[in-house]
Design a protein around this motif. Sequence first.
Motif, PDB file in Angstrom:
ATOM      1  N   ASP A   1       0.788  -1.105  -0.069  1.00  0.00           N
ATOM      2  CA  ASP A   1      -0.010  -0.023  -0.017  1.00  0.00           C
ATOM      3  C   ASP A   1       0.932   1.200  -0.033  1.00  0.00           C
ATOM      4  OD1 ASP A   1      -2.990  -1.119   1.400  1.00  0.00           O
ATOM      5  OD2 ASP A   1      -1.099  -2.332   1.620  1.00  0.00           O
ATOM      6  N   GLY A   2       0.258   2.331  -0.965  1.00  0.00           N
ATOM      7  CA  GLY A   2       1.230   3.336  -0.847  1.00  0.00           C
ATOM      8  C   GLY A   2       0.783   4.259  -2.232  1.00  0.00           C
ATOM      9  N   ILE A   3       1.354   5.305  -2.517  1.00  0.00           N
ATOM     10  CA  ILE A   3       0.938   6.153  -3.502  1.00  0.00           C
ATOM     11  C   ILE A   3       2.260   6.652  -4.220  1.00  0.00           C
ATOM     12  CG2 ILE A   3       0.050   8.692  -3.889  1.00  0.00           C
ATOM     13  CD1 ILE A   3      -1.447   8.498  -1.313  1.00  0.00           C
ATOM     14  N   TYR A   4       1.980   6.603  -5.637  1.00  0.00           N
ATOM     15  CA  TYR A   4       3.237   7.050  -6.404  1.00  0.00           C
ATOM     16  C   TYR A   4       3.544   8.569  -6.267  1.00  0.00           C
ATOM     17  CZ  TYR A   4       4.960   2.839  -8.507  1.00  0.00           C
ATOM     18  OH  TYR A   4       5.483   1.452  -8.848  1.00  0.00           O
ATOM     19  N   ILE A   5       4.458   9.021  -5.991  1.00  0.00           N
ATOM     20  CA  ILE A   5       4.628  10.390  -5.991  1.00  0.00           C
ATOM     21  C   ILE A   5       5.599  11.096  -7.035  1.00  0.00           C
ATOM     22  CG2 ILE A   5       3.913  10.507  -3.543  1.00  0.00           C
ATOM     23  CD1 ILE A   5       6.798  11.118  -2.865  1.00  0.00           C
ATOM     24  N   LYS A   6       5.955  10.223  -7.880  1.00  0.00           N
ATOM     25  CA  LYS A   6       6.622  10.874  -8.801  1.00  0.00           C
ATOM     26  C   LYS A   6       6.333  12.036  -9.781  1.00  0.00           C
ATOM     27  CE  LYS A   6      10.046   8.857 -12.422  1.00  0.00           C
ATOM     28  NZ  LYS A   6      10.813  10.245 -12.229  1.00  0.00           N
ATOM     29  N   ASP A   7       5.100  11.764 -10.052  1.00  0.00           N
ATOM     30  CA  ASP A   7       4.669  12.783 -10.918  1.00  0.00           C
ATOM     31  C   ASP A   7       3.968  13.900 -10.493  1.00  0.00           C
ATOM     32  OD1 ASP A   7       5.051  11.409 -13.024  1.00  0.00           O
ATOM     33  OD2 ASP A   7       3.233  10.204 -12.783  1.00  0.00           O
ATOM     34  N   ILE A   8       3.925  14.081  -8.975  1.00  0.00           N
ATOM     35  CA  ILE A   8       3.294  15.250  -8.183  1.00  0.00           C
ATOM     36  C   ILE A   8       4.137  15.931  -7.265  1.00  0.00           C
ATOM     37  CG2 ILE A   8       1.023  14.394  -8.287  1.00  0.00           C
ATOM     38  CD1 ILE A   8       1.455  13.153  -5.412  1.00  0.00           C
ATOM     39  N   ILE A   9       5.612  15.775  -7.675  1.00  0.00           N
ATOM     40  CA  ILE A   9       6.380  16.485  -6.965  1.00  0.00           C
ATOM     41  C   ILE A   9       6.605  17.673  -6.756  1.00  0.00           C
ATOM     42  CG2 ILE A   9       9.054  16.491  -6.654  1.00  0.00           C
ATOM     43  CD1 ILE A   9       9.362  13.625  -7.441  1.00  0.00           C
ATOM     44  N   TYR A  10       6.135  18.383  -8.022  1.00  0.00           N
ATOM     45  CA  TYR A  10       6.127  19.742  -7.815  1.00  0.00           C
ATOM     46  C   TYR A  10       4.598  20.551  -7.520  1.00  0.00           C
ATOM     47  CZ  TYR A  10      11.233  19.459  -9.019  1.00  0.00           C
ATOM     48  OH  TYR A  10      12.414  19.129  -8.805  1.00  0.00           O
ATOM     49  N   ASP A  11       3.740  19.489  -7.160  1.00  0.00           N
ATOM     50  CA  ASP A  11       2.553  20.127  -6.697  1.00  0.00           C
ATOM     51  C   ASP A  11       2.192  20.078  -5.375  1.00  0.00           C
ATOM     52  OD1 ASP A  11      -0.201  20.334  -6.018  1.00  0.00           O
ATOM     53  OD2 ASP A  11      -0.905  19.520  -8.313  1.00  0.00           O
ATOM     54  N   ARG A  12       2.772  21.026  -4.684  1.00  0.00           N
ATOM     55  CA  ARG A  12       2.825  21.005  -2.955  1.00  0.00           C
ATOM     56  C   ARG A  12       1.655  20.664  -2.384  1.00  0.00           C
ATOM     57  NH1 ARG A  12       7.041  22.529   0.721  1.00  0.00           N
ATOM     58  NH2 ARG A  12       8.704  21.651  -0.529  1.00  0.00           N
TER      59      ARG A  12
END
Length: 307
Positions: A259-270
């Motif tokens: 369980d978790g969340i991919y954050i690679k694509d939201i790094i610059y969306d604080r």
Amino acid sequence: MKDKFGREIDYLRISVTDRCDLRCVYCLPQNADFCGAALGADELAEICGAAAGAGITKVKITGGEPLLRKDIIHIIRQIKQTEGIKSVTLTTNGVLAAKYAKALLEAGINSVNVSLDTLDRSKYQKITGKDCLHAVTEGIKALKGCGIDVRINTVLQYKDDFLPLISFAEKIGVDIRFIELMPIGCGAGFKPLLNTELKSMLGEAYKLSFKGNGPAVYYKGRGIKIGFISPISRTFCDSCNRIRLTSDGYLKSCLCYEDGIYIKDIIYDREKLAAAFAKVIESKPKEHCFSDKSKITEKRGMNKIGG
Ligand code: SAM
């Protein structure tokens, strides 16, 4: 930030690469496929900024082997300079530790763990696939010589290595911790040596024990501390304070569940990144499920998760 069980989550472990120059039998398969360094130094700094906003104050840099990254000093320096991050520590196999000791100190590293499972050259080669024990012991001495707070982490494979490792640690004045093998990745195919058994091998001189800040229970050695981290024989999930970022940019809440969340694509969306941290912390499970391996859902190897 507290999770739903009231645990304060203030510690983030980041696997900065899944590549490693060793092939420890219980950690990394010979035919492993690698994604390498998925996240750049600036992306990691940005993530740590959001992490600090979610209450993270301590960051552990891990891997794979973090010292294989050419920009590792830059990564550490940037995270160290992030507002709210009070401590940046590193875990390494030590092969390149002598080369980087001074630069690590200058970058502001708070402490370094060096993984070392035996002092026997042929056993070392058998465990890791590489004949580089000497580089590792020299690396530990170089780190210590630089004034870095260094300790040895051991996932013991051979019982008869226990006392020699303690003697070595005492001789060079470095704390040592014995960590039980967990059934994650290749580790699932190995039977762990339990710390209950190892502790019984400690002589009379080592009776005094006390609990540290983290999951370890410590015995007093000759001038050093001897720690036992026992995820198998003594669960410590009730005081777990950590979340993890895998080398492929996946934020997860527990070692053994996927369980978790991919954050690679939201790094610059604080905003989205802050929400991802909050969700992962909130959804942290009560405890691991190592006693029932069929419930382990994490398929990544330790090199991707970060050990
Ligand atoms: N290469 C670095 C190092 O050697 O410290 C960082 C990554 S390595 C995966 C981190 C730690 O995880 C090492 O001490 C290794 O022995 C430990 N490790 C790997 N697989 C494990 C397992 N199944 N159970 C417990 N520890 C494990």
